[in-house]
Design an enzyme around this catalytic site. Structure first.
Site, PDB file in Angstrom:
ATOM      1  N   ARG A  17       0.986  -1.324   5.999  1.00 17.28           N
ATOM      2  CA  ARG A  17       0.611  -0.073   6.058  1.00 17.28           C
ATOM      3  C   ARG A  17      -0.306  -0.546   4.296  1.00 17.28           C
ATOM      4  O   ARG A  17       0.196  -0.714   3.921  1.00 17.28           O
ATOM      5  CB  ARG A  17       0.836   1.031   6.762  1.00 17.28           C
ATOM      6  CG  ARG A  17       2.385   0.498   6.133  1.00 17.28           C
ATOM      7  CD  ARG A  17       3.251   1.805   6.444  1.00 17.28           C
ATOM      8  NE  ARG A  17       3.868   2.766   5.211  1.00 17.28           N
ATOM      9  CZ  ARG A  17       4.960   3.523   6.376  1.00 17.28           C
ATOM     10  NH1 ARG A  17       5.084   3.758   7.039  1.00 17.28           N
ATOM     11  NH2 ARG A  17       6.090   3.482   4.781  1.00 17.28           N
ATOM     12  N   TYR A 157      14.843   3.319  -7.653  1.00 16.01           N
ATOM     13  CA  TYR A 157      13.659   3.404  -7.886  1.00 16.01           C
ATOM     14  C   TYR A 157      12.856   2.924  -9.123  1.00 16.01           C
ATOM     15  O   TYR A 157      12.416   2.233  -9.268  1.00 16.01           O
ATOM     16  CB  TYR A 157      12.486   4.575  -6.954  1.00 16.01           C
ATOM     17  CG  TYR A 157      10.940   4.214  -7.153  1.00 16.01           C
ATOM     18  CD1 TYR A 157      10.704   2.903  -5.488  1.00 16.01           C
ATOM     19  CD2 TYR A 157      10.009   4.401  -8.303  1.00 16.01           C
ATOM     20  CE1 TYR A 157       9.479   2.514  -5.617  1.00 16.01           C
ATOM     21  CE2 TYR A 157       8.374   3.338  -7.105  1.00 16.01           C
ATOM     22  CZ  TYR A 157       8.631   3.096  -6.811  1.00 16.01           C
ATOM     23  OH  TYR A 157       7.519   2.680  -5.943  1.00 16.01           O
TER      24      TYR A 157
HETATM   25  P1  NAD Z   1       4.255   1.884   2.226  1.00 15.36           P
HETATM   26  O1  NAD Z   1       4.871   3.111   2.859  1.00 15.36           O
HETATM   27  O2  NAD Z   1       2.381   3.227   2.666  1.00 15.36           O
HETATM   28  O3  NAD Z   1       4.136   0.871   2.733  1.00 15.36           O
HETATM   29  C1  NAD Z   1       5.252  -0.238   2.584  1.00 15.36           C
HETATM   30  C2  NAD Z   1       5.366  -1.515   3.117  1.00 15.36           C
HETATM   31  O4  NAD Z   1       6.640  -1.928   2.813  1.00 15.36           O
HETATM   32  C3  NAD Z   1       5.477  -0.797   4.803  1.00 15.36           C
HETATM   33  O5  NAD Z   1       4.887  -1.347   5.103  1.00 15.36           O
HETATM   34  C4  NAD Z   1       7.131  -1.184   5.018  1.00 15.36           C
HETATM   35  O6  NAD Z   1       6.795  -1.423   6.298  1.00 15.36           O
HETATM   36  C5  NAD Z   1       6.923  -2.607   4.029  1.00 15.36           C
HETATM   37  N1  NAD Z   1       8.792  -2.995   4.248  1.00 15.36           N
HETATM   38  C6  NAD Z   1       9.238  -1.881   3.780  1.00 15.36           C
HETATM   39  N2  NAD Z   1      10.519  -2.446   3.375  1.00 15.36           N
HETATM   40  C7  NAD Z   1      10.122  -3.674   3.716  1.00 15.36           C
HETATM   41  C8  NAD Z   1      11.140  -4.631   4.338  1.00 15.36           C
HETATM   42  N3  NAD Z   1      12.466  -5.009   4.166  1.00 15.36           N
HETATM   43  N4  NAD Z   1      10.629  -5.792   4.670  1.00 15.36           N
HETATM   44  C9  NAD Z   1       9.051  -5.915   4.808  1.00 15.36           C
HETATM   45  N5  NAD Z   1       8.477  -4.963   4.494  1.00 15.36           N
HETATM   46  C10 NAD Z   1       9.145  -3.647   4.063  1.00 15.36           C
HETATM   47  O7  NAD Z   1       3.734   2.198   0.241  1.00 15.36           O
HETATM   48  P2  NAD Z   1       2.707   2.482  -0.352  1.00 15.36           P
HETATM   49  O8  NAD Z   1       2.536   3.186  -1.238  1.00 15.36           O
HETATM   50  O9  NAD Z   1       1.720   1.356   0.157  1.00 15.36           O
HETATM   51  O10 NAD Z   1       3.839   1.182  -1.835  1.00 15.36           O
HETATM   52  C11 NAD Z   1       3.398  -0.396  -1.527  1.00 15.36           C
HETATM   53  C12 NAD Z   1       3.863  -0.912  -2.808  1.00 15.36           C
HETATM   54  O11 NAD Z   1       3.833  -0.028  -4.354  1.00 15.36           O
HETATM   55  C13 NAD Z   1       6.008  -0.615  -2.965  1.00 15.36           C
HETATM   56  O12 NAD Z   1       5.967  -1.664  -3.474  1.00 15.36           O
HETATM   57  C14 NAD Z   1       5.592   0.733  -3.642  1.00 15.36           C
HETATM   58  O13 NAD Z   1       7.382   1.008  -4.619  1.00 15.36           O
HETATM   59  C15 NAD Z   1       4.383   0.949  -4.801  1.00 15.36           C
HETATM   60  N6  NAD Z   1       4.050   1.669  -5.659  1.00 15.36           N
HETATM   61  C16 NAD Z   1       3.387   2.763  -4.522  1.00 15.36           C
HETATM   62  C17 NAD Z   1       2.979   3.774  -5.734  1.00 15.36           C
HETATM   63  C18 NAD Z   1       2.507   5.066  -4.380  1.00 15.36           C
HETATM   64  O14 NAD Z   1       1.959   6.307  -4.706  1.00 15.36           O
HETATM   65  N7  NAD Z   1       2.078   4.694  -3.543  1.00 15.36           N
HETATM   66  C19 NAD Z   1       2.741   4.312  -6.384  1.00 15.36           C
HETATM   67  C20 NAD Z   1       3.080   2.959  -7.191  1.00 15.36           C
HETATM   68  C21 NAD Z   1       3.705   1.488  -6.752  1.00 15.36           C
END
Ligand code: NAD
Length: 250
Positions: A17, A157
């Site tokens: 996702r 984080y």
């Molecule tokens: P999300 O929560 O939509 O997706 C994260 C995915 O990681 C999920 O599918 C989840 O099941 C998977 N995941 C969690 N723990 C896991 C594990 N132990 N092993 C394998 N998969 C695992 O989040 P996102 O927003 O798409 O985030 C993706 C990346 O971007 C992350 O590293 C997040 O920290 C980073 N990020 C997000 C944002 C934001 O605003 N959304 C901003 C900066 C950075």
């Protein structure tokens, strides 16, 4: 431009996702064969089968908990067995905790470190031999603007995202002789399931604080990751790509 990843095999974590899913779709559209890896099996399988149903797409789902070395071994060997090689690793899986320094429990600290920081290290460790066997490749580690600046909360984080930034730089130096590039990506607020639990007002305030007064879309990060993963970025390593609508510019 199309076919920017023709002939490449990519493993993307957290691809069930959010941003990982957008990366999996766009990488496949650009000709890569994609290992969709996650702990959310139903959603992950759906992403892989959507890609396989789409024009010329090619993907396989693998259950991968990024905190487990044995799961990493299985994911890398699946890529090589199914698609013949591994050229690209995107360490995208991550989890968020908003607790500050004093509110964070030891258990919560460890959970965030295990997934975000240890998971990224384990991924690079597991993928490096395969990328060497492929003659080189690209690792893209997803950090955050919160790996660059503070926010007054989310202590664990911030700690892990800062660690990913500097870990990427030292890995870039370590792996350059093997023709492996390593870069970090620093998204601002992006509309994915991760930020849904944040109160709407908070999300709005953060999103409107940058130069571009809105939250980003997953695809807007995925295209940056695509660039770093592709041979177009052949001279880019140890770099930080900030994709935040100008949030950190002000
Ligand atoms: P999300 O929560 O939509 O997706 C994260 C995915 O990681 C999920 O599918 C989840 O099941 C998977 N995941 C969690 N723990 C896991 C594990 N132990 N092993 C394998 N998969 C695992 O989040 P996102 O927003 O798409 O985030 C993706 C990346 O971007 C992350 O590293 C997040 O920290 C980073 N990020 C997000 C944002 C934001 O605003 N959304 C901003 C900066 C950075």
């Amino acid at each position: 431009m199309a076919n920017r990843l023709t002939g490449k095999v990519a493993l993307i974590t957290g691809a069930a996702r959010g941003m990982g899913k957008a990366e999996a779709r766009i990488f496949a559209q650009e000709g890569a064969r994609v290992i969709v890896a996650d702990v959310l099996d139903t959603e992950g399988r759906r992403v892989a089968s959507e890609i396989n149903r789409s024009q010329a797409g090619c993907a396989e789902y693998v259950h991968l908990d990024v905190t487990l070395a044995s799961d990493w071994e299985n994911a890398v060997s699946t890529a090589e067995r199914s698609f013949g090689a591994l050229h690209i690793l995107v360490n995208n899986a991550g989890i968020l905790s908003l607790a500050g320094v004093e509110q964070t429990t030891e258990a919560e600290w460890q959970r965030i470190v295990d997934v975000n920081q240890k998971g990224t290290w384990l991924g690079m460790k597991a993928a490096a031999p395969a990328l060497r066997r492929a003659g080189g490749g690209s690792m893209v580690n997803i950090s955050s603007i919160y790996g660059l600046i503070g926010s007054g909360g989310a202590a664990a984080y911030h700690g892990t995202k800062g660690a990913i930034r500097i870990l990427s730089k030292t890995a870039a130096a370590e792996f350059a002789p093997a023709n492996i590039r390593v870069n970090s990506v620093h998204p601002g607020i992006i509309t994915t399931p991760m930020v849904e639990p944040l109160a709407q007002d908070l999300r709005k305030n953060i999103a409107s604080a940058g130069c571009i007064k809105r939250a980003g879309r997953p695809e807007e990060v995925a295209y940056g990751v695509l660039f770093l993963a592709s041979d177009e970025a052949s001279y880019v390593t140890g770099a930080e790509l900030v994709i935040d609508g100008g949030y950190t510019a002000l």
